[in-house]
Design an enzyme around this catalytic site. Structure first.
Site, PDB file in Angstrom:
ATOM      1  N   SER A 132       0.527  -1.328  -0.483  1.00 37.24           N
ATOM      2  CA  SER A 132       0.257   0.210   0.129  1.00 37.24           C
ATOM      3  C   SER A 132       0.436   1.104  -0.353  1.00 37.24           C
ATOM      4  O   SER A 132       1.164   1.309   0.777  1.00 37.24           O
ATOM      5  CB  SER A 132      -0.672  -0.285   0.590  1.00 37.24           C
ATOM      6  OG  SER A 132      -1.041   1.228   1.596  1.00 37.24           O
ATOM      7  N   ASP A 164      -6.566  -6.394   4.252  1.00 36.51           N
ATOM      8  CA  ASP A 164      -5.573  -5.461   4.381  1.00 36.51           C
ATOM      9  C   ASP A 164      -5.917  -4.376   5.842  1.00 36.51           C
ATOM     10  O   ASP A 164      -7.378  -4.397   6.014  1.00 36.51           O
ATOM     11  CB  ASP A 164      -7.255  -3.733   2.977  1.00 36.51           C
ATOM     12  CG  ASP A 164      -6.521  -2.976   3.181  1.00 36.51           C
ATOM     13  OD1 ASP A 164      -4.893  -2.125   3.602  1.00 36.51           O
ATOM     14  OD2 ASP A 164      -7.017  -1.894   2.915  1.00 36.51           O
ATOM     15  N   HIS A 177      -8.454   1.208  -4.232  1.00 36.81           N
ATOM     16  CA  HIS A 177      -9.411   1.091  -3.015  1.00 36.81           C
ATOM     17  C   HIS A 177      -9.862   2.066  -2.589  1.00 36.81           C
ATOM     18  O   HIS A 177      -9.462   3.034  -2.385  1.00 36.81           O
ATOM     19  CB  HIS A 177      -8.770  -0.098  -1.935  1.00 36.81           C
ATOM     20  CG  HIS A 177      -8.815   0.370  -0.523  1.00 36.81           C
ATOM     21  ND1 HIS A 177      -8.736  -0.096   0.896  1.00 36.81           N
ATOM     22  CD2 HIS A 177     -10.834   0.093  -0.405  1.00 36.81           C
ATOM     23  CE1 HIS A 177      -9.386   0.163   1.550  1.00 36.81           C
ATOM     24  NE2 HIS A 177     -10.687   0.008   0.948  1.00 36.81           N
ATOM     25  N   MET A 217     -11.442  -5.739   5.015  1.00 37.07           N
ATOM     26  CA  MET A 217     -10.401  -4.941   6.057  1.00 37.07           C
ATOM     27  C   MET A 217     -10.216  -5.150   7.862  1.00 37.07           C
ATOM     28  O   MET A 217     -11.367  -5.873   8.457  1.00 37.07           O
ATOM     29  CB  MET A 217     -11.074  -3.463   6.253  1.00 37.07           C
ATOM     30  CG  MET A 217     -11.531  -2.655   5.469  1.00 37.07           C
ATOM     31  SD  MET A 217     -10.051  -2.641   3.901  1.00 37.07           S
ATOM     32  CE  MET A 217      -9.216  -1.326   5.551  1.00 37.07           C
ATOM     33  N   MET A 240     -11.932   4.532  -0.590  1.00 37.97           N
ATOM     34  CA  MET A 240     -12.833   4.945   0.516  1.00 37.97           C
ATOM     35  C   MET A 240     -13.521   6.110   0.651  1.00 37.97           C
ATOM     36  O   MET A 240     -12.836   6.312   1.501  1.00 37.97           O
ATOM     37  CB  MET A 240     -11.714   4.859   2.069  1.00 37.97           C
ATOM     38  CG  MET A 240     -11.492   3.347   1.859  1.00 37.97           C
ATOM     39  SD  MET A 240     -10.066   3.032   3.302  1.00 37.97           S
ATOM     40  CE  MET A 240      -8.556   3.209   1.758  1.00 37.97           C
ATOM     41  N   MET A 256      -9.677   8.126   0.093  1.00 42.36           N
ATOM     42  CA  MET A 256      -9.559   9.026   1.460  1.00 42.36           C
ATOM     43  C   MET A 256     -10.430  10.014   1.062  1.00 42.36           C
ATOM     44  O   MET A 256     -10.063  10.553   0.439  1.00 42.36           O
ATOM     45  CB  MET A 256      -8.963   8.585   2.107  1.00 42.36           C
ATOM     46  CG  MET A 256      -8.490   6.712   2.763  1.00 42.36           C
ATOM     47  SD  MET A 256      -7.474   7.109   4.716  1.00 42.36           S
ATOM     48  CE  MET A 256      -6.522   5.257   3.805  1.00 42.36           C
ATOM     49  N   ASP A 313      -4.909   3.469  -2.053  1.00 44.20           N
ATOM     50  CA  ASP A 313      -5.955   3.826  -0.917  1.00 44.20           C
ATOM     51  C   ASP A 313      -6.415   5.462  -0.939  1.00 44.20           C
ATOM     52  O   ASP A 313      -5.670   6.298  -0.594  1.00 44.20           O
ATOM     53  CB  ASP A 313      -5.683   4.161   0.604  1.00 44.20           C
ATOM     54  CG  ASP A 313      -5.333   2.748   1.096  1.00 44.20           C
ATOM     55  OD1 ASP A 313      -6.781   1.483   0.794  1.00 44.20           O
ATOM     56  OD2 ASP A 313      -3.391   2.191   1.199  1.00 44.20           O
ATOM     57  N   HIS A 319      -1.310  -1.282  -4.838  1.00 46.56           N
ATOM     58  CA  HIS A 319      -2.145  -0.926  -3.122  1.00 46.56           C
ATOM     59  C   HIS A 319      -2.366   0.321  -3.306  1.00 46.56           C
ATOM     60  O   HIS A 319      -1.776   1.082  -2.599  1.00 46.56           O
ATOM     61  CB  HIS A 319      -2.438  -1.745  -2.100  1.00 46.56           C
ATOM     62  CG  HIS A 319      -4.051  -1.514  -1.231  1.00 46.56           C
ATOM     63  ND1 HIS A 319      -5.120  -2.982  -1.758  1.00 46.56           N
ATOM     64  CD2 HIS A 319      -4.124  -0.971  -0.593  1.00 46.56           C
ATOM     65  CE1 HIS A 319      -5.944  -1.961  -0.940  1.00 46.56           C
ATOM     66  NE2 HIS A 319      -5.492  -0.924  -0.129  1.00 46.56           N
TER      67      HIS A 319
END
Ligand code: DX5
Ligand code: ZN
Length: 214
Positions: A6, A173, A64, A135, A66, A35, A33, A31
């Protein structure tokens, strides 16, 4: 085991050396992330940064999201040439429609579950998924401790996937290292995401290797 480091734990002021390390490593995916400060209590990076990363990174991207309303960002994720677009069950009302739209855009589709969301919620969509991202921390931050209960969720999901004949891979994750990774491998995980364990290691390649061999 497939390994998906990540980028959240990389050096944001100097990403190129970290991306070159990933390119030359045994990692299977990168990966990313995303957000939004709404679905999770943090904001990471967005499409301008990911576009720049995609130009340098030679590993397939595991994106990913979020964020709320993930269905609104499918074409932007496709423009990154992402392998997987993964969104949260808790952030999307029409999961089936969103999965179909991700497939129509030429990507693999994944749904992620927070620690308190039961795997049974995916029973009627599992046959359409390419990945389930469980998660093992509450999403929003790197470096949090692993929630042990998730090992049992991996076992349940493994059974659901095997019994349904789904091709979905189980990705996990949060708080992953060689010892939690070994528990997840034994329970049936296919992919492990690791942020602080890889980028915080004195030798990130050794950390990646320690997960590869599980
Ligand atoms: C957390 C992110 C993770 C994070 C994992 O919300 O989804 O991908 O980077 O970090 P570690 O491996 O440090 O727990
Ligand atoms: Zn993640």
């Amino acid at each position: 085991m497939q390994v998906s480091p990540s980028l959240l734990s990389a050096d944001f002021a100097n990403l190129t050396p970290d991306l070159e390390m990933i390119n030359a490593s045994e990692a299977d995916l990168l990966h990313l992330d995303v957000m939004d400060g709404v679905f999770v209590p943090n904001i990471s990076f967005g499409f301008p940064v990911m576009k720049a990363v995609a130009k340098v990174c030679r590993k397939p991207l595991d994106v990913h999201l979020m964020i709320v309303e993930p269905q609104n960002w499918i074409s932007q994720v496709r423009d990154l040439n992402a392998e997987y677009m993964v969104f949260h069950q808790e952030a999307c009302t029409h999961i089936h429609r969103t999965v179909q739209a991700i497939h129509a855009a030429g990507m693999k589709a994944g749904v992620s579950l927070c620690p308190a969301t039961p795997v049974g919620t995916l029973e009627d969509i599992i046959g359409d998924l390419d990945q389930v991202l469980l998660m093992s921390v509450n999403p929003g931050f790197g470096g949090q401790p692993f929630i042990p209960h998730v090992v049992e969720k991996v076992r349940k999901l493994r059974r659901m996937i095997d019994e349904s004949g789904s091709k979905a891979l189980i990705n996990v994750d949060g708080g992953v290292n060689a010892s939690t990774g070994a528990l997840l491998a034994e329970a049936g995980a296919d992919i492990l995401v690791a942020g602080s364990y890889v980028f915080g290691a004195p030798n990130p390649n050794e950390a990646i290797h320690s997960l590869k061999v599980l």
